[in-house]
Design an enzyme around this catalytic site. Structure first.
Site, mmCIF file in Angstrom:
data_model
loop_
_atom_site.group_PDB
_atom_site.id
_atom_site.type_symbol
_atom_site.label_atom_id
_atom_site.label_comp_id
_atom_site.label_asym_id
_atom_site.label_seq_id
_atom_site.Cartn_x
_atom_site.Cartn_y
_atom_site.Cartn_z
ATOM 1 N N HIS A 18 42.754 81.696 65.438
ATOM 2 C CA HIS A 18 42.966 80.274 65.785
ATOM 3 C C HIS A 18 44.462 79.988 65.661
ATOM 4 C CE1 HIS A 18 41.531 75.902 65.747
ATOM 5 N NE2 HIS A 18 42.859 75.853 65.712
ATOM 6 N N HIS A 20 48.040 78.017 67.496
ATOM 7 C CA HIS A 20 48.729 77.159 68.457
ATOM 8 C C HIS A 20 50.142 77.697 68.678
ATOM 9 C CE1 HIS A 20 45.760 73.808 68.203
ATOM 10 N NE2 HIS A 20 45.594 74.276 66.964
ATOM 11 N N LYS A 104 36.974 75.906 73.956
ATOM 12 C CA LYS A 104 37.245 75.055 72.797
ATOM 13 C C LYS A 104 36.673 73.657 72.971
ATOM 14 C CE LYS A 104 39.319 73.794 68.949
ATOM 15 N NZ LYS A 104 39.388 74.486 67.673
ATOM 16 N N HIS A 141 36.031 72.247 66.990
ATOM 17 C CA HIS A 141 36.704 71.410 65.998
ATOM 18 C C HIS A 141 35.630 70.485 65.443
ATOM 19 C CE1 HIS A 141 40.274 69.114 64.374
ATOM 20 N NE2 HIS A 141 39.279 68.285 64.157
ATOM 21 N N HIS A 179 38.346 76.287 61.401
ATOM 22 C CA HIS A 179 39.096 75.773 60.249
ATOM 23 C C HIS A 179 38.233 74.907 59.319
ATOM 24 C CE1 HIS A 179 39.279 72.428 63.020
ATOM 25 N NE2 HIS A 179 40.311 72.892 63.692
ATOM 26 N N ASP A 252 45.211 78.286 62.246
ATOM 27 C CA ASP A 252 45.435 76.947 62.786
ATOM 28 C C ASP A 252 46.902 76.559 62.621
ATOM 29 O OD1 ASP A 252 44.913 74.558 64.077
ATOM 30 O OD2 ASP A 252 44.125 73.557 62.300
#
Length: 348
Positions: A18, A20, A104, A141, A179, A252
């Site tokens: 995970h 970004h 996602k 999420h 997460h 994350d």
């Protein structure tokens, strides 16, 4: 098994399930830092505009590869951003591409760049059915967005109101509960039937919500889902150190320019990609469970995604070092988690 002595620790090359990286000129900063730590990473699609088609994912992947330093070995595993309008045909394109490894789910308004997210799963049932058929995981999420629900309770409420009903409708849909932050989530993933896994970040293993307010408001510890009570942190430690194959590393890591974190916006996200493995080592060492680290960082994730475990190994050495106060982020700067503090292990 990991090879260790009092001064060094060697484990299979870890992956980040995970991550970004953002887009544009900041890729020249974020991609090399992630590539030093991980062999592969599941890349989040919440850009502006988001990555909603396989074509978008192919183009984004190429931009990431273009930012890799020469000789670096790093494989971006792409994802699509689920919307109310995502069609089953797009899922088939994703499977055929060979480069899309998940879709996602952002409940609309749940976190950074989630305004294009799903307003109701009822709008997506046909698409989710196709994902179940194609074996493409849904990466969730897991928070409700009802403003009347306390921010510290939104993950637990999501399990009851969204996740359990969804899994009853689609029992063979492969799901990653992203997460996770609560005892409720750790226990649900441990005990539930069927195809479910969970990622856990280094910051949720290391810190509880007191860290947000130690000596004043600390914006670089603000993330979503937000840090929780100590009992929840302890439940996460227990989950990741028991060699349960359903739990695996997902940082994350979510960079924001310093001025957007230290502002009235206070964007959600902790930047850890530059030193994530050292943070995980800290968490496992403090728990007295370093021998369980490799399962969590390097073995469980590939097994869940039906990918081979990496062949390379990395070595960490016992060496006290100071985390940078800030790092390059395109034309701006980003403040890493625990900036200016010291860690006891360093990636060799």
């Amino acid at each position: 098994m990991p090879q260790s002595d009092s001064q060094s620790l060697s484990i299979i090359q870890p992956d980040d399930w995970h991550l970004h990286l953002r887009d544009g000129d900041v890729l020249d900063s974020t991609v090399p830092q992630a590539a030093k730590q991980f062999g592969r990473a599941i890349i989040m699609p919440n850009l502006r505009p988001p990555v909603v088609t396989t074509k978008d994912a192919i183009n984004y992947r190429q931009r990431i590869l273009n930012a890799l330093p020469k000789g670096a070995e790093f494989e971006p595993l792409m994802t699509l951003y689920l919307t109310d309008n995502t069609q089953p045909e797009e899922i088939r394109h994703a499977r055929e591409s060979g480069i899309v490894h998940g879709v996602k789910l952002y409940p609309a308004g749940a976190t950074t760049n989630s305004d294009a997210g799903v307003t109701s799963l009822d709008n997506c049932i046909k698409t989710l059915e196709e994902m179940q058929k194609q074996g493409i995981p849904l990466l969730i999420h897991g928070e409700v967005t009802d403003p009347e629900i306390d921010i510290f309770d939104r993950e637990a409420v999501f399990i009851d109101k969204v996740l359990i009903p969804l899994r009853k409708k689609l029992p063979n849909l492969k799901i990653v509960f992203e997460h996770i932050t609560t005892k409720a989530a750790a226990e649900y993933v441990t005990e539930a039937d069927g195809y479910i896994g969970a990622t856990v970040t280094p910051h949720h293993l290391l810190f509880n919500r007191n860290s947000l307010f130690a000596g004043g408001i600390r914006p670089h510890y603000y993330c979503l889902p937000i840090l929780k009570r100590e009992e929840n942190r302890q439940a996460l430690i227990k989950a990741v150190t028991c060699k349960n194959a359903r739990f695996f590393a997902g940082t994350d890591s979510a960079p924001h320019a310093r001025n957007t974190k230290e502002s009235s916006c206070g964007c959600a996200g902790c930047y850890t990609a530059s030193h994530a493995i050292e943070l995980y080592v800290k968490a496992f060492q403090e728990a007295g469970q370093l021998d369980k680290l490799e399962w969590f960082t390097s073995i469980n994730g590939p097994k869940f995604y039906n990918l081979p475990v990496n062949r390379n190994k990395i070595t960490l050495v016992k060496e006290k070092w100071q985390i940078s106060e800030e790092l390059p982020f395109g034309k701006d700067r980003v403040v890493p988690l625990m900036a200016g503090e010291f860690l006891d292990w360093k990636l060799k």
